[in-house]
Scaffold this motif. Structure first.
Motif: not given
Ligand SMILES: C[S@@+](CC[C@H](N)C(=O)[O-])C[C@H]1O[C@@H](n2cnc3c(N)ncnc32)[C@H](O)[C@@H]1O
Length: 238
Positions: A14-15, A17, A33, A35, A60-61, A145, A148, A176-177, A195
């Motif tokens: 999900a998003d 936010y 997050p 950057y 994304q972001g 990733h 990562q 998921g680290s 994502d």
């Protein structure tokens, strides 16, 4: 989509936010997050911007500056990459420094990365080599990733931040680290990833990790309680 990996580990595609208002303020917010590197470097023009791509897809972001404000209300906060958005953070003496070159190599990317924390404690440094094939840990494991982080680094930051119980929330989960680090420490973890491909990667990784059990881990008795059906996760859900 929500997946409960174990009684202590839950992940959501999900998003973040759309979920964060429901999260308890007494949780630990530990995350890495986007950057705004793509924004800072023109969204694809510079080498750093390209480094945030993976199999051709941008993070994304990453096309806009990150605003940490919604994530600062939690009891314990640790935000990786915070040197990229330091002007939007309160003063803190408790920064963490990750030296990821250990002085043995350098290239056009950063030699270190900083995490902002709300600890009222001295700054701390961890040296942990992480440069392509040259890695202090997770050798021989595929990269999952583009951004990562080493599990060992995240385990260290949980320890330095004094996160030894309670819920850890990771709104920008990636592969998921941090979930792996939390599982090994016997902590409850809620990870959110927007994502679908990164989410699927994290889900498979956490399923593999948790299938191995915790027989050699310090918090093994808590895992035993979980397997016996004891309720350990009352406030994990968003
Ligand atoms: C810097 S990466 C995290 C990498 C992670 N530390 C790891 O070791 O794999 C940030 C992640 O946040 C995700 N993301 C970006 N915006 C998001 C949002 N609004 N909600 C949830 N996830 C988001 C991106 O897709 C990306 O996978």
């Amino acid at each position: 989509m929500t997946d409960r990996i174990t009684g202590r580990i839950e992940i959501v595609n999900a998003d973040c936010y759309t979920l964060l208002d429901a999260w308890p303020s007494d949780a630990a917010l530990v995350t890495d997050p986007p950057y705004g590197i793509g924004f800072a470097h023109g969204g694809g023009g510079g080498c750093l911007a390209r480094s945030t791509r993976f199999a051709g897809a941008a993070i994304q972001g990453d096309d806009r500056p990150f605003d940490p404000a919604p994530f600062l209300r939690f009891a314990r906060v640790c935000l990786w990459g915070a040197n990229n958005f330091a002007s939007r953070l309160p003063d803190s003496r408790g920064w963490l420094v990750w030296d990821k070159r250990e002085g043995i190599c350098t290239n056009d990317q950063a030699d270190c990365e900083l995490a902002w924390t709300n600890r009222d404690a001295v700054a701390r440094l961890k040296s942990h080599l992480w440069n392509g094939m040259l890695k202090a840990s997770e050798r021989g494991e595929p990269r999952m990733h583009p951004m990562q982080k080493p599990v060992a680094l995240l385990a260290w930051c949980l320890d330095v931040c004094g996160v030894r119980d309670g819920l850890v929330i990771d709104p920008f989960m990636g592969s998921g680290s941090l979930g792996v680090a939390c599982h090994r420490a016997g902590l409850r973890y809620l990870g959110v990833e927007i994502d679908p491909e990164h989410y699927a990667t994290a889900k498979a990784r956490l399923q593999r990790e948790t299938a191995q059990g915790l027989l050699c881990m310090p918090n093994a008795p808590r895992q035993t309680a979980e397997r016996s059906g004891a309720s350990l996760d009352a406030d994990v859900r968003p």
